[in-house]
Each structure stands twice: as structure tokens, then as C-alpha cells.
Motif scaffolding. Structure first.
Motif, PDB file in Angstrom:
ATOM      1  N   HIS A   1      35.934  47.325  22.576  1.00  0.00           N
ATOM      2  CA  HIS A   1      37.129  48.080  22.957  1.00  0.00           C
ATOM      3  C   HIS A   1      37.026  48.669  24.363  1.00  0.00           C
ATOM      4  CE1 HIS A   1      38.813  47.544  19.009  1.00  0.00           C
ATOM      5  NE2 HIS A   1      37.685  47.969  18.470  1.00  0.00           N
ATOM      6  N   ASP A   2      35.953  48.367  25.069  1.00  0.00           N
ATOM      7  CA  ASP A   2      35.816  48.846  26.435  1.00  0.00           C
ATOM      8  C   ASP A   2      36.851  48.174  27.323  1.00  0.00           C
ATOM      9  OD1 ASP A   2      33.618  50.300  25.636  1.00  0.00           O
ATOM     10  OD2 ASP A   2      32.151  48.909  26.466  1.00  0.00           O
ATOM     11  N   THR A   3      37.191  48.835  28.402  1.00  0.00           N
ATOM     12  CA  THR A   3      38.092  48.231  29.377  1.00  0.00           C
ATOM     13  C   THR A   3      37.307  47.242  30.235  1.00  0.00           C
ATOM     14  OG1 THR A   3      37.661  49.875  31.102  1.00  0.00           O
ATOM     15  CG2 THR A   3      39.424  50.390  29.494  1.00  0.00           C
ATOM     16  N   PRO A   4      37.989  46.332  30.897  1.00  0.00           N
ATOM     17  CA  PRO A   4      37.285  45.431  31.814  1.00  0.00           C
ATOM     18  C   PRO A   4      36.502  46.200  32.887  1.00  0.00           C
ATOM     19  CG  PRO A   4      39.475  44.582  31.367  1.00  0.00           C
ATOM     20  CD  PRO A   4      39.401  45.954  30.745  1.00  0.00           C
ATOM     21  N   GLU A   5      37.058  47.294  33.374  1.00  0.00           N
ATOM     22  CA  GLU A   5      36.360  48.098  34.380  1.00  0.00           C
ATOM     23  C   GLU A   5      35.058  48.655  33.808  1.00  0.00           C
ATOM     24  OE1 GLU A   5      40.690  48.062  35.645  1.00  0.00           O
ATOM     25  OE2 GLU A   5      39.669  48.335  33.743  1.00  0.00           O
ATOM     26  N   GLN A   6      35.092  49.133  32.550  1.00  0.00           N
ATOM     27  CA  GLN A   6      33.881  49.655  31.911  1.00  0.00           C
ATOM     28  C   GLN A   6      32.854  48.545  31.700  1.00  0.00           C
ATOM     29  OE1 GLN A   6      35.949  51.371  28.553  1.00  0.00           O
ATOM     30  NE2 GLN A   6      35.664  53.475  29.316  1.00  0.00           N
ATOM     31  N   ARG A   7      33.324  47.355  31.361  1.00  0.00           N
ATOM     32  CA  ARG A   7      32.402  46.225  31.187  1.00  0.00           C
ATOM     33  C   ARG A   7      31.731  45.863  32.509  1.00  0.00           C
ATOM     34  NH1 ARG A   7      36.788  43.327  27.757  1.00  0.00           N
ATOM     35  NH2 ARG A   7      36.336  44.152  25.681  1.00  0.00           N
ATOM     36  N   LEU A   8      32.501  45.898  33.605  1.00  0.00           N
ATOM     37  CA  LEU A   8      31.915  45.647  34.921  1.00  0.00           C
ATOM     38  C   LEU A   8      30.806  46.656  35.213  1.00  0.00           C
ATOM     39  CD1 LEU A   8      34.887  44.779  37.297  1.00  0.00           C
ATOM     40  CD2 LEU A   8      32.790  43.469  37.036  1.00  0.00           C
ATOM     41  N   ASN A   9      31.095  47.933  34.964  1.00  0.00           N
ATOM     42  CA  ASN A   9      30.093  48.978  35.188  1.00  0.00           C
ATOM     43  C   ASN A   9      28.861  48.750  34.326  1.00  0.00           C
ATOM     44  OD1 ASN A   9      31.572  50.330  37.132  1.00  0.00           O
ATOM     45  ND2 ASN A   9      32.557  51.674  35.665  1.00  0.00           N
ATOM     46  N   ALA A  10      29.064  48.361  33.059  1.00  0.00           N
ATOM     47  CA  ALA A  10      27.940  48.108  32.152  1.00  0.00           C
ATOM     48  C   ALA A  10      27.087  46.939  32.650  1.00  0.00           C
ATOM     49  CB  ALA A  10      28.449  47.834  30.739  1.00  0.00           C
ATOM     50  N   LEU A  11      27.700  46.001  33.342  1.00  0.00           N
ATOM     51  CA  LEU A  11      26.970  44.867  33.925  1.00  0.00           C
ATOM     52  C   LEU A  11      26.260  45.256  35.225  1.00  0.00           C
ATOM     53  CD1 LEU A  11      29.690  42.095  33.434  1.00  0.00           C
ATOM     54  CD2 LEU A  11      27.484  42.242  32.236  1.00  0.00           C
ATOM     55  N   GLY A  12      26.497  46.492  35.685  1.00  0.00           N
ATOM     56  CA  GLY A  12      25.903  46.941  36.937  1.00  0.00           C
ATOM     57  C   GLY A  12      26.597  46.365  38.158  1.00  0.00           C
ATOM     58  N   MET A  13      27.862  45.986  37.984  1.00  0.00           N
ATOM     59  CA  MET A  13      28.620  45.372  39.082  1.00  0.00           C
ATOM     60  C   MET A  13      29.748  46.286  39.524  1.00  0.00           C
ATOM     61  SD  MET A  13      29.035  41.487  37.739  1.00  0.00           S
ATOM     62  CE  MET A  13      27.882  40.291  38.310  1.00  0.00           C
ATOM     63  N   SER A  14      30.070  46.179  40.783  1.00  0.00           N
ATOM     64  CA  SER A  14      31.260  46.853  41.294  1.00  0.00           C
ATOM     65  C   SER A  14      32.081  45.828  42.063  1.00  0.00           C
ATOM     66  CB  SER A  14      30.883  48.033  42.191  1.00  0.00           C
ATOM     67  OG  SER A  14      30.085  47.597  43.265  1.00  0.00           O
ATOM     68  N   LEU A  15      33.367  46.093  42.124  1.00  0.00           N
ATOM     69  CA  LEU A  15      34.264  45.152  42.796  1.00  0.00           C
ATOM     70  C   LEU A  15      34.096  45.244  44.304  1.00  0.00           C
ATOM     71  CD1 LEU A  15      37.480  45.564  40.639  1.00  0.00           C
ATOM     72  CD2 LEU A  15      35.820  43.689  40.594  1.00  0.00           C
ATOM     73  N   PRO A  16      34.052  44.094  44.968  1.00  0.00           N
ATOM     74  CA  PRO A  16      33.953  44.095  46.427  1.00  0.00           C
ATOM     75  C   PRO A  16      35.287  44.476  47.064  1.00  0.00           C
ATOM     76  CG  PRO A  16      34.112  41.854  45.610  1.00  0.00           C
ATOM     77  CD  PRO A  16      34.053  42.751  44.409  1.00  0.00           C
ATOM     78  N   ARG A  17      35.231  44.777  48.343  1.00  0.00           N
ATOM     79  CA  ARG A  17      36.448  45.008  49.116  1.00  0.00           C
ATOM     80  C   ARG A  17      37.280  43.730  49.057  1.00  0.00           C
ATOM     81  NH1 ARG A  17      34.586  45.280  54.450  1.00  0.00           N
ATOM     82  NH2 ARG A  17      35.467  43.244  54.868  1.00  0.00           N
ATOM     83  N   VAL A  18      38.563  43.865  48.850  1.00  0.00           N
ATOM     84  CA  VAL A  18      39.457  42.716  48.738  1.00  0.00           C
ATOM     85  C   VAL A  18      39.564  42.013  50.089  1.00  0.00           C
ATOM     86  CG1 VAL A  18      41.839  42.020  48.275  1.00  0.00           C
ATOM     87  CG2 VAL A  18      40.736  43.713  46.826  1.00  0.00           C
ATOM     88  N   ALA A  19      39.367  40.711  50.052  1.00  0.00           N
ATOM     89  CA  ALA A  19      39.442  39.905  51.269  1.00  0.00           C
ATOM     90  C   ALA A  19      40.895  39.689  51.669  1.00  0.00           C
ATOM     91  CB  ALA A  19      38.762  38.559  51.041  1.00  0.00           C
ATOM     92  N   SER A  20      41.135  39.700  52.950  1.00  0.00           N
ATOM     93  CA  SER A  20      42.459  39.393  53.479  1.00  0.00           C
ATOM     94  C   SER A  20      42.677  37.885  53.452  1.00  0.00           C
ATOM     95  CB  SER A  20      42.582  39.873  54.927  1.00  0.00           C
ATOM     96  OG  SER A  20      42.374  41.255  55.005  1.00  0.00           O
ATOM     97  N   ALA A  21      43.934  37.493  53.482  1.00  0.00           N
ATOM     98  CA  ALA A  21      44.269  36.067  53.569  1.00  0.00           C
ATOM     99  C   ALA A  21      43.717  35.495  54.874  1.00  0.00           C
ATOM    100  CB  ALA A  21      45.778  35.881  53.501  1.00  0.00           C
ATOM    101  N   LEU A  22      43.249  34.266  54.812  1.00  0.00           N
ATOM    102  CA  LEU A  22      42.706  33.611  55.995  1.00  0.00           C
ATOM    103  C   LEU A  22      43.746  32.772  56.728  1.00  0.00           C
ATOM    104  CD1 LEU A  22      39.299  32.414  54.498  1.00  0.00           C
ATOM    105  CD2 LEU A  22      39.752  34.453  55.876  1.00  0.00           C
ATOM    106  N   GLY A  23      44.977  32.793  56.224  1.00  0.00           N
ATOM    107  CA  GLY A  23      46.045  32.011  56.827  1.00  0.00           C
ATOM    108  C   GLY A  23      47.391  32.580  56.418  1.00  0.00           C
ATOM    109  N   ASN A  24      48.406  31.759  56.501  1.00  0.00           N
ATOM    110  CA  ASN A  24      49.770  32.179  56.213  1.00  0.00           C
ATOM    111  C   ASN A  24      50.092  31.939  54.736  1.00  0.00           C
ATOM    112  OD1 ASN A  24      52.383  33.005  56.463  1.00  0.00           O
ATOM    113  ND2 ASN A  24      53.097  31.155  57.505  1.00  0.00           N
TER     114      ASN A  24
END
Length: 159
Positions: A3-26
Motif C-alpha cells: 500500500h506504499d506510494t510509488p514515492e515511498q517505494r523509491l525512497n525504500a529502494l534508496g533512490m531519488s528522482l533526478p532533475r528532469v531533463a529538458s527536451a533536446l529538440g523541438n
């Protein structure tokens, strides 16, 4: 952990989300159409740079391919988070597609892309079960080892 949230599962895995990459084109990094969300291809960016460059089977090993696909999927999840504000809006990951930069004679594509699949299952549980397709390219943008993209079904917004 069911019943954990995806965010809680990420934390339990010891992971954090990276900075979102910008589009490389149009193009748009994410598009929401009705109850579906589609990402553009996501690279294995870490701190704004491609962490895994080169071809599987020549420059890099299968373990690098697994790690690269996992990191690219983490970048895709960051795009989902930014677009939705809440990963619990994901009803189902419908499809994962991976494009791998491989040498002639390398045939372990599925095991490399398991890096992305395994992460999606760990973060989203049953909602992370997906279909998938693997492509290979002899030359990749930015000399990246891989890119992944996702299609997800969304829970409707409540009024």
C-alpha cells in the motif's frame, strides 16, 4: 509495502528522482492525451550528463546495460512526477520501449532492458506490469547506450 506510494517505494529502494531533463529538440518530453501519458525517449542522465556512453558488447558490458536502462527509466519516472505531481495517478504502465546501442553479435537486449522493467515493477508494483519492445541502433544520439520511453494509463482527476 503493497500500500506504499510509488514515492515511498523509491525512497525504500534508496533512490531519488533526478532533475528532469529538458527536451533536446523541438518536441515535448511528456504528452497527456485523455487518460494516457506518453514520454519521449529518456536517456540515462545523471547530473545533466549521459552516464553510460558507447555500445553494449564493445565499450560496455551487460551489467552496464542493465544499470543504464534502470537510470533511463528513473529519468522517465522523474518526467511522470513532474507532469502529474503525484505518481499515484499512474493506473498502469502500459508499455516500455527501449532503444539500445549494441555491437554486432550482442544478443542480450532483453536482460539489459530488464533494468528498466525491474525498476518499474519495484516502484509501481502491479501497476508497473507492462508490455515492451526493444529496438537496437548502431548509432545513438549523444552516444548514449540507451533510451527508454513509457506509455501509462492514468487515474482520472477527481473534481
Amino acid at each position: 509495502m503493497m500500500h506504499d506510494t510509488p514515492e515511498q517505494r523509491l525512497n525504500a529502494l534508496g533512490m531519488s528522482l533526478p532533475r528532469v531533463a529538458s527536451a533536446l529538440g523541438n518536441y515535448e518530453p511528456v504528452v497527456i492525451s485523455g487518460h494516457q501519458l506518453l514520454t519521449s525517449g529518456q536517456f540515462p542522465f545523471e547530473d545533466g550528463k549521459i552516464k553510460y556512453q558507447g555500445r553494449l558488447g564493445v565499450d560496455l558490458e551487460l551489467s552496464d546495460g542493465y544499470a543504464a536502462c534502470q537510470l533511463a527509466a528513473l529519468n522517465a519516472i522523474a518526467q511522470l512526477q513532474q507532469a502529474l505531481g503525484n505518481l499515484s495517478r499512474i493506473k498502469q504502465i502500459i508499455r516500455l520501449e527501449g532503444v539500445l546501442n549494441v555491437a554486432d553479435g550482442f544478443f542480450d537486449h532483453p536482460r539489459a532492458l530488464d533494468g528498466a522493467s525491474d525498476l518499474l515493477l519495484a516502484v509501481f508494483g502491479e501497476a508497473g506490469r507492462h508490455t515492451r519492445m526493444i529496438w537496437s541502433n548502431p548509432v545513438m544520439p549523444l552516444n548514449s547506450l540507451c533510451l527508454v520511453y513509457l506509455v501509462a494509463d492514468l487515474h482520472p482527476l477527481e473534481d
